[in-house]
Motif scaffolding. Structure first.
Motif, PDB file in Angstrom:
ATOM      1  N   ASN A   1      31.643  16.798 -32.971  1.00  0.00           N
ATOM      2  CA  ASN A   1      30.792  16.555 -31.805  1.00  0.00           C
ATOM      3  C   ASN A   1      29.397  16.063 -32.170  1.00  0.00           C
ATOM      4  O   ASN A   1      28.490  16.049 -31.335  1.00  0.00           O
ATOM      5  N   GLY A   2      29.213  15.692 -33.454  1.00  0.00           N
ATOM      6  CA  GLY A   2      27.912  15.183 -33.883  1.00  0.00           C
ATOM      7  C   GLY A   2      27.345  15.963 -35.050  1.00  0.00           C
ATOM      8  O   GLY A   2      27.875  17.007 -35.447  1.00  0.00           O
ATOM      9  N   TRP A   3      26.276  15.446 -35.595  1.00  0.00           N
ATOM     10  CA  TRP A   3      25.651  16.036 -36.783  1.00  0.00           C
ATOM     11  C   TRP A   3      24.483  16.951 -36.451  1.00  0.00           C
ATOM     12  O   TRP A   3      23.871  17.521 -37.345  1.00  0.00           O
TER      13      TRP A   3
ATOM     14  N   VAL B   1      22.149  19.074 -47.719  1.00  0.00           N
ATOM     15  CA  VAL B   1      21.437  19.504 -48.930  1.00  0.00           C
ATOM     16  C   VAL B   1      21.207  18.294 -49.830  1.00  0.00           C
ATOM     17  O   VAL B   1      22.080  17.433 -49.963  1.00  0.00           O
ATOM     18  N   TYR B   2      20.045  18.234 -50.463  1.00  0.00           N
ATOM     19  CA  TYR B   2      19.780  17.113 -51.359  1.00  0.00           C
ATOM     20  C   TYR B   2      18.816  17.502 -52.483  1.00  0.00           C
ATOM     21  O   TYR B   2      18.005  18.416 -52.337  1.00  0.00           O
TER      22      TYR B   2
ATOM     23  N   MET C   1      14.780   6.459 -51.282  1.00  0.00           N
ATOM     24  CA  MET C   1      15.480   7.725 -51.065  1.00  0.00           C
ATOM     25  C   MET C   1      15.183   8.283 -49.682  1.00  0.00           C
ATOM     26  O   MET C   1      16.079   8.775 -48.981  1.00  0.00           O
ATOM     27  N   GLU C   2      13.919   8.215 -49.284  1.00  0.00           N
ATOM     28  CA  GLU C   2      13.546   8.742 -47.969  1.00  0.00           C
ATOM     29  C   GLU C   2      14.227   7.965 -46.849  1.00  0.00           C
ATOM     30  O   GLU C   2      14.613   8.547 -45.835  1.00  0.00           O
ATOM     31  N   ARG C   3      14.397   6.660 -47.028  1.00  0.00           N
ATOM     32  CA  ARG C   3      15.068   5.863 -46.001  1.00  0.00           C
ATOM     33  C   ARG C   3      16.545   6.252 -45.903  1.00  0.00           C
ATOM     34  O   ARG C   3      17.102   6.305 -44.803  1.00  0.00           O
ATOM     35  N   PHE C   4      17.170   6.556 -47.054  1.00  0.00           N
ATOM     36  CA  PHE C   4      18.558   7.018 -47.007  1.00  0.00           C
ATOM     37  C   PHE C   4      18.638   8.375 -46.314  1.00  0.00           C
ATOM     38  O   PHE C   4      19.494   8.598 -45.440  1.00  0.00           O
TER      39      PHE C   4
ATOM     40  N   TRP D   1      20.304  10.674 -41.980  1.00  0.00           N
ATOM     41  CA  TRP D   1      20.858  11.976 -41.618  1.00  0.00           C
ATOM     42  C   TRP D   1      19.873  12.776 -40.775  1.00  0.00           C
ATOM     43  O   TRP D   1      20.268  13.447 -39.823  1.00  0.00           O
ATOM     44  N   GLU D   2      18.600  12.670 -41.134  1.00  0.00           N
ATOM     45  CA  GLU D   2      17.583  13.413 -40.389  1.00  0.00           C
ATOM     46  C   GLU D   2      17.500  12.939 -38.949  1.00  0.00           C
ATOM     47  O   GLU D   2      17.374  13.747 -38.019  1.00  0.00           O
ATOM     48  N   GLU D   3      17.580  11.621 -38.743  1.00  0.00           N
ATOM     49  CA  GLU D   3      17.487  11.080 -37.383  1.00  0.00           C
ATOM     50  C   GLU D   3      18.690  11.445 -36.526  1.00  0.00           C
ATOM     51  O   GLU D   3      18.613  11.410 -35.298  1.00  0.00           O
ATOM     52  N   GLU D   4      19.808  11.797 -37.173  1.00  0.00           N
ATOM     53  CA  GLU D   4      20.982  12.256 -36.425  1.00  0.00           C
ATOM     54  C   GLU D   4      20.936  13.753 -36.145  1.00  0.00           C
ATOM     55  O   GLU D   4      21.881  14.310 -35.594  1.00  0.00           O
TER      56      GLU D   4
END
Length: 248
Positions: A73-75, A81-82, A128-131, A135-138
């Motif tokens: 149903n979404g992220w 983790v990174y 790296m931040e753009r990658f 995920w953060e924007e989702e």
């Protein structure tokens, strides 16, 4: 992005090396290609990447802590983790932790002193931040964590979940007409863990040095709990074979 099984990770990386070297040769040693892994264990792939990748490659170790079922149903709210492992040939380093012992526990993580900052470092960090921003924007819950710490936590969370699910599944448990909510949760655990490949389960065991200790503690805990039942019942001996026939 390396999205392959844990057991085939090293061979895949080795197959990738000639292509990376060719890219670096064509674009120059300052092209600094970014390699990202998404494996479910982190120390093993980190070591493989550091051992085999050309030093010109930046490395970002990640683990999206969800899959097609849990994130259907979404992220939003899912853990991601990174560890920013290597940028411009410089390795991740831990700062002194809150307890002052330098192991990073309770502390933060950094890469460079001010004197290390250069254009290539800034570009690498930005990439790296753009990658990660994908995920953060989702709506993912972004968790910076060292590979070592990830695997320590994972053995007592992800691996033990799969271990217990496989053990209960091996018992052949099935729905009954009188299932409690708790038992329905058990059946769901069995369904979810056994839907994943055995390669994943084996990889979580084989390539996380903490998993053997998790199995050992589970054995001790099982023996302790069952032993307490037998002692309370006045029975001395070993576990039964699970066969109901002839039971008292």
């Amino acid at each position: 992005v390396l999205a392959v099984s844990i057991v085939s990770f090293e061979s895949t990386v080795k197959d990738l090396i000639p292509h990376l070297r060719k890219r670096i040769q064509l674009k120059g040693p300052n092209s600094l290609p970014l390699v990202v892994d998404v494996a479910s264990v982190k120390e093993h792939p980190r070591n493989i990447l550091l051992e085999h990748l050309p030093v010109e490659c930046d490395i970002l170790a990640t683990h999206p802590m969800f899959g097609p079922d849990s994130a259907r149903n979404g992220w939003q709210g899912q853990a991601f983790v990174y560890e920013k492992t290597r940028i411009n040939k410089k390795l991740f380093k831990k700062e002194v932790g809150a307890d002052g012992d330098g192991d990073g526990e309770g502390g933060s993580s950094s890469f460079f002193d001010d004197k290390d900052i250069c254009e290539a470092n800034v570009e690498g960090m930005d990439r790296m931040e753009r990658f990660l921003s994908i995920w953060e924007e989702e709506g993912c819950n972004m968790i910076p964590l060292s590979c070592e710490e990830h695997d320590a936590y994972s053995a007592d969370s992800q691996f033990i979940t799969h271990l217990v699910g496989r053990i209960l599944g091996a018992q052949g448990l099935r729905p009954t007409p009188i299932d409690t909510k708790g038992f329905q949760s058990v059946l769901k655990l069995i369904e979810n863990t056994n839907a994943d490949s055995f390669d994943l389960f084996f990889g979580l065991y084989k390539y996380n040095r903490n998993s053997g200790y998790t199995i050992g503690r589970l054995r001790v805990a099982l023996e302790g709990v069952v032993g307490e039942l037998l002692q309370r019942d006045g029975v001395m001996g070993v576990f039964g074979d699970g066969n109901r026939d002839g039971g008292g």
